[in-house]
Motif scaffolding. Structure first.
Motif, PDB file in Angstrom:
ATOM      1  N   ILE A  96     155.633  67.116  76.083  1.00 26.36           N
ATOM      2  CA  ILE A  96     154.761  67.549  77.191  1.00 26.36           C
ATOM      3  C   ILE A  96     154.136  68.921  76.932  1.00 26.36           C
ATOM      4  O   ILE A  96     153.245  69.341  77.655  1.00 26.36           O
ATOM      5  N   PHE A  97     154.611  69.602  75.904  1.00 30.39           N
ATOM      6  CA  PHE A  97     154.004  70.888  75.530  1.00 30.39           C
ATOM      7  C   PHE A  97     154.245  71.092  74.038  1.00 30.39           C
ATOM      8  O   PHE A  97     155.353  70.892  73.558  1.00 30.39           O
ATOM      9  N   LYS A 115     157.441  76.651  69.919  1.00 30.79           N
ATOM     10  CA  LYS A 115     158.353  75.636  70.446  1.00 30.79           C
ATOM     11  C   LYS A 115     157.615  74.469  71.076  1.00 30.79           C
ATOM     12  O   LYS A 115     156.417  74.556  71.356  1.00 30.79           O
ATOM     13  N   GLN A 116     158.378  73.395  71.259  1.00 31.58           N
ATOM     14  CA  GLN A 116     157.843  72.201  71.914  1.00 31.58           C
ATOM     15  C   GLN A 116     158.748  71.885  73.097  1.00 31.58           C
ATOM     16  O   GLN A 116     159.919  72.261  73.101  1.00 31.58           O
ATOM     17  N   ARG A 133     162.519  72.538  72.043  1.00 36.74           N
ATOM     18  CA  ARG A 133     162.768  72.440  70.603  1.00 36.74           C
ATOM     19  C   ARG A 133     162.098  73.627  69.921  1.00 36.74           C
ATOM     20  O   ARG A 133     160.888  73.826  70.040  1.00 36.74           O
ATOM     21  N   TYR A 134     162.904  74.421  69.239  1.00 35.24           N
ATOM     22  CA  TYR A 134     162.409  75.654  68.615  1.00 35.24           C
ATOM     23  C   TYR A 134     161.953  75.394  67.189  1.00 35.24           C
ATOM     24  O   TYR A 134     162.702  74.870  66.372  1.00 35.24           O
ATOM     25  N   LYS A 135     160.715  75.811  66.885  1.00 32.36           N
ATOM     26  CA  LYS A 135     160.155  75.639  65.537  1.00 32.36           C
ATOM     27  C   LYS A 135     160.520  76.836  64.655  1.00 32.36           C
ATOM     28  O   LYS A 135     160.913  77.892  65.164  1.00 32.36           O
ATOM     29  N   ASP A 136     160.278  76.681  63.351  1.00 32.53           N
ATOM     30  CA  ASP A 136     160.493  77.799  62.432  1.00 32.53           C
ATOM     31  C   ASP A 136     159.272  78.715  62.343  1.00 32.53           C
ATOM     32  O   ASP A 136     159.292  79.710  61.630  1.00 32.53           O
ATOM     33  N   VAL A 137     158.237  78.362  63.069  1.00 29.76           N
ATOM     34  CA  VAL A 137     156.999  79.155  63.034  1.00 29.76           C
ATOM     35  C   VAL A 137     157.169  80.399  63.907  1.00 29.76           C
ATOM     36  O   VAL A 137     157.858  80.369  64.923  1.00 29.76           O
ATOM     37  N   THR A 138     156.553  81.486  63.485  1.00 31.28           N
ATOM     38  CA  THR A 138     156.523  82.673  64.327  1.00 31.28           C
ATOM     39  C   THR A 138     155.083  83.189  64.387  1.00 31.28           C
ATOM     40  O   THR A 138     154.350  83.092  63.408  1.00 31.28           O
TER      41      THR A 138
END
Ligand code: TYD
Length: 240
Positions: free
Chosen positions: A7-8, A13-14, A27-32
Motif C-alpha cells: 500500500i506504500f 521502506k514499504q 518492510r525496511y529496505k537497504d536504501v538510504t
C-alpha cells in the motif's frame, strides 16, 4: 498474519496490508536517502538494523506509556504495526543543536541550549517539508489545537524515555523526528513511524562519534557498522 498487497512503496521502506484490516507490515529496505531524496545509496544490512533498532525503541515507548504503532517483529526486515491514518506533520525534538538547525541559527554543531526545542514541519515532499507552526497546522486542518498539544506532550515524553534508554547504552540522543497517526482500531493518536539512526542523531557518549545517518550525509564511512553498534548496545541492555 498473511501479508497482502503493497500500500506504500517509499525510498527506505514499504508498507503492506495484512488479513487484519487494522494491521500493516512495515518492510525496511537497504536504501538510504538524504537531503529530500537528492542523495541516495544502498547499504547491505541497513534495513535489518533499522527494523531491529526501531522495534526496540518503539517497544520501549509502548511499555513506558507512550503508545506507538509497533506490535511485533515478524522477520529480519519486517515488523507488524497498527494501521493508522497519517497526520502529515513531523515533530522534531532537539536536545542539542546539530545539522541544519545549528547552521540556520548560527551555533556550533552540538551546541547545548537552555532548553529542549520542539519544531513542527509540514510533511510534504513537493514543498520540501516546510517549517510551520501550530496555527498553520490547525488552519490547514492537519490536527486540532488539542491534538497538537497532545503530540507535543507525547514527543517530550518519548524524548525523555529514549534519552534515558540510550544513555544506558552509552549513546546520547541529540535529536529525533517523530510522526504521529490516528490508529484505525481505536482512533488514538500514536507514534507511527520508525525511530532509528535514520530519524535521530545519536552520538557515542564516550567519543562523540556520530552513530546515525550523518555518517551517510557527510560521507563519514562505516554507516552499517555504526548502526550495528547502536543495535548491539541496545540488545545487550535487553539481555541484562
Ligand atoms: P533537522 O535538524 O531538523 O534537519 P537536518 O537533518 O537537515 O539537520 O533534523 C533533526 C533530526 O530529525 C535528524 O536526526 C534527522 C531527522 N529528520 C528526519 O528523519 N526526517 C526529516 O524529514 C527531517 C527534517 C529530519
Amino acid at each position: 498474519m498473511i501479508k497482502g498487497e503493497i500500500i506504500f512503496d517509499g525510498n527506505e521502506k514499504q508498507v503492506f496490508a495484512t488479513d487484519d484490516p487494522d494491521k500493516v507490515i512495515f518492510r525496511y529496505k537497504d536504501v538510504t536517502v538524504a537531503y529530500n531524496n537528492i542523495k541516495r545509496a544502498r547499504f547491505v544490512g541497513k534495513g535489518t538494523l533499522d527494523n531491529q533498532i526501531s522495534a526496540i525503541l518503539l517497544d520501549n515507548l509502548n511499555k513506558n506509556g507512550v503508545e506507538t504503532h509497533f506490535v511485533e517483529v515478524t522477520g529480519d526486515r519486517e515488523q507488524l504495526c497498527r494501521k493508522i491514518e497519517i497526520i502529515p506533520l513531523e515533530i522534531i525534538v532537539h536536545n542539542r543543536l546539530a545539522g541544519s538547525l545549528a547552521q540556520r541559527i548560527g551555533v556550533e554543531e552540538g551546541f547545548r541550549g537552555n532548553n529542549t526545542i520542539v519544531e513542527l514541519r509540514y510533511n510534504n515532499d513537493d514543498l520540501d517539508d516546510p517549517f510551520i507552526n501550530e496555527d498553520h497546522a490547525a488552519a490547514l486542518g492537519l490536527a486540532s489545537y488539542d491534538e497538537l498539544k497532545y503530540m507535543h506532550k507525547q514527543a517530550l515524553k518519548a524524548n525523555k524515555i529514549l534519552t534515558s534508554l540510550l544513555h544506558k547504552a552509552g549513546i546520547e540522543l541529540i535529536d529525533m523526528k517523530l510522526e504521529f497517526g490516528r490508529a484505525s482500531d481505536n482512533g488514538a493518536i500514536i507514534i507511527s513511524d520508525e525511530i532509528s539512526p535514520d530519524t535521530c542523531r545519536m552520538w557515542d557518549e564516550a567519543t562523540g562519534e556520530k552513530l546515525d545517518k550523518d555518517r551517510f550525509r557527510y560521507d563519514l564511512s562505516d554507516v552499517v557498522a555504526s548502526y550495528r553498534t547502536v543495535y548491539e548496545r541496545l540488545k545487550q541492555l535487553e539481555e541484562k
